[in-house]
Design an enzyme around this catalytic site. Structure first.
Site, PDB file in Angstrom:
ATOM      1  N   SER A 154       0.844  -1.190   0.000  1.00  0.00           N
ATOM      2  CA  SER A 154       0.000   0.000   0.000  1.00  0.00           C
ATOM      3  C   SER A 154       0.877   1.237   0.000  1.00  0.00           C
ATOM      4  O   SER A 154       2.000   1.228   0.527  1.00  0.00           O
ATOM      5  CB  SER A 154      -0.885   0.001   1.249  1.00  0.00           C
ATOM      6  OG  SER A 154      -1.446   1.277   1.488  1.00  0.00           O
ATOM      7  N   TYR A 180      -0.569   0.142  10.412  1.00  0.00           N
ATOM      8  CA  TYR A 180      -0.851  -0.374   9.077  1.00  0.00           C
ATOM      9  C   TYR A 180       0.313  -0.096   8.129  1.00  0.00           C
ATOM     10  O   TYR A 180       0.775  -0.991   7.406  1.00  0.00           O
ATOM     11  CB  TYR A 180      -2.130   0.268   8.536  1.00  0.00           C
ATOM     12  CG  TYR A 180      -2.503  -0.169   7.143  1.00  0.00           C
ATOM     13  CD1 TYR A 180      -2.872  -1.478   6.890  1.00  0.00           C
ATOM     14  CD2 TYR A 180      -2.489   0.737   6.074  1.00  0.00           C
ATOM     15  CE1 TYR A 180      -3.230  -1.885   5.608  1.00  0.00           C
ATOM     16  CE2 TYR A 180      -2.838   0.340   4.800  1.00  0.00           C
ATOM     17  CZ  TYR A 180      -3.205  -0.964   4.565  1.00  0.00           C
ATOM     18  OH  TYR A 180      -3.549  -1.372   3.290  1.00  0.00           O
TER      19      TYR A 180
END
Length: 317
Positions: A154, A180
């Site tokens: 990501s 994350y």
């Protein structure tokens, strides 16, 4: 090193990327392949002739895809946050494995959550579980002769280098997005560390699929969704024009997994079906892979940390 380019772009679909590619006789595992871009990855690989195993916590959720696959798609239980489940999956695997797509993930848990083994859940799922799966399946990947590992990362990795001093947020306050981002940096570092498997015919590359609405956002509140621009003031879901469909999001995954254009390519990071430029983590310009995620020294250090964690070593912290 020149960046690798392909004829595809941000709007290309997974089926377009594999048009004319014959994967008959190839075997693939796609984690989290029952929904979202994972499901579209499964569809494209199976349509090209591959035998695909959907590795998911709830195999029954893959029922429709299994039926759609007409004998080429199977579901099998795998909980990446549970290393015993990963071990059971590995032990049950038989024969070579040509493609491993590390697609499953969780994002932005609002509270710090630990696995029974004491690992922060996003890191445990997005990185450590996949590391355990890949290393456990290494003999099967090696037996294939020219296997590929694909890690779905990501753009969130850019602002969050992996923290070797506090991977579990024991010393610093927990932040959902930092956790994350670190887990996604770890995934890219794994592909850099996997250069040790090049002699076994195994390549490993990472990608940013872009913005796509999937179950990955299930832990986000309305404020987060509004910040991403996908929820209006009346509570209607209205994705911006730059959001992709799941099949467009899966295009870069299948490019890395099976396109002849990437034969022998390893340790690189792609977005929108092109190799991404290397950037500083604090750059404002969109896109790119942060240098900290490609650092070979950090990659080797993380590989050692993961190996110790799998061995249950107390100094794996």
């Amino acid at each position: 090193m020149n960046l690798l380019t392909t004829p595809f772009d941000a709007r290309s679909r997974a089926s377009e990327v594999l048009d004319g590619v014959d994967l008959t006789g190839r075997r693939a595992v796609v984690t989290g392949g029952a929904s979202g871009i994972g499901a579209e990855t499964v569809r494209a690989l199976a349509a090209a002739g591959a035998e695909v195993t959907i590795a998911t916590r709830r195999p029954e959720s893959a029922g429709a895809l299994v039926r759609e696959g007409a004998g080429r798609v199977h579901g099998r239980a795998l909980d990446l946050a549970d290393l015993a489940s990963v071990d059971a999956f590995v032990r049950s695997w038989d024969g070579p494995l040509d493609i491993l797509v590390a697609n499953a993930g969780i994002m932005a848990l609002s509270t710090r959550t630990l696995t029974p083994a004491g690992w922060e859940l996003q890191l445990a799922t997005n990185y450590l579980g996949h590391f355990a799966l890949a290393t456990g399946l290494h003999p099967a990947l090696r037996a294939a002769g020219s296997a590929r590992i694909v890690v779905v990362s990501s753009g969130a990795h850019r602002g969050a280098p992996f923290d070797f001093d506090d991977p579990r947020f024991e010393r610093h306050p927990y932040d959902p997005w930092t956790a994350y981002g670190r887990s996604k940096s770890a995934g890219v570092l794994f592909t850099a560390g996997a250069r040790r498997w090049t002699a076994d015919g195994i390549t490993a590359d990472a990608l940013n699929p872009g913005y796509i609405l999937t179950r990955l956002q299930r832990h986000l509140g309305d404020d987060d969704l509004r910040a991403f621009g996908v929820l209006d003031d009346e509570g209607n879901v209205t994705p911006p024009s730059y959001y992709k469909t799941p099949e467009q999001g899966a295009a870069t995954s299948v490019l890395l997994a099976a396109s002849p254009l990437l034969a022998g390519v390893t340790g690189r990071y792609f977005e929108d079906n092109q190799e991404a430029r290397t950037v500083r983590g604090d750059e404002d310009a969109p896109g790119g892979v942060a240098a900290h995620a490609l650092d070979p020294e950090a990659a080797d250090r993380l590989w050692d940390l993961g190996t110790k964690a799998l061995a249950g070593r107390p100094d794996s912290r």
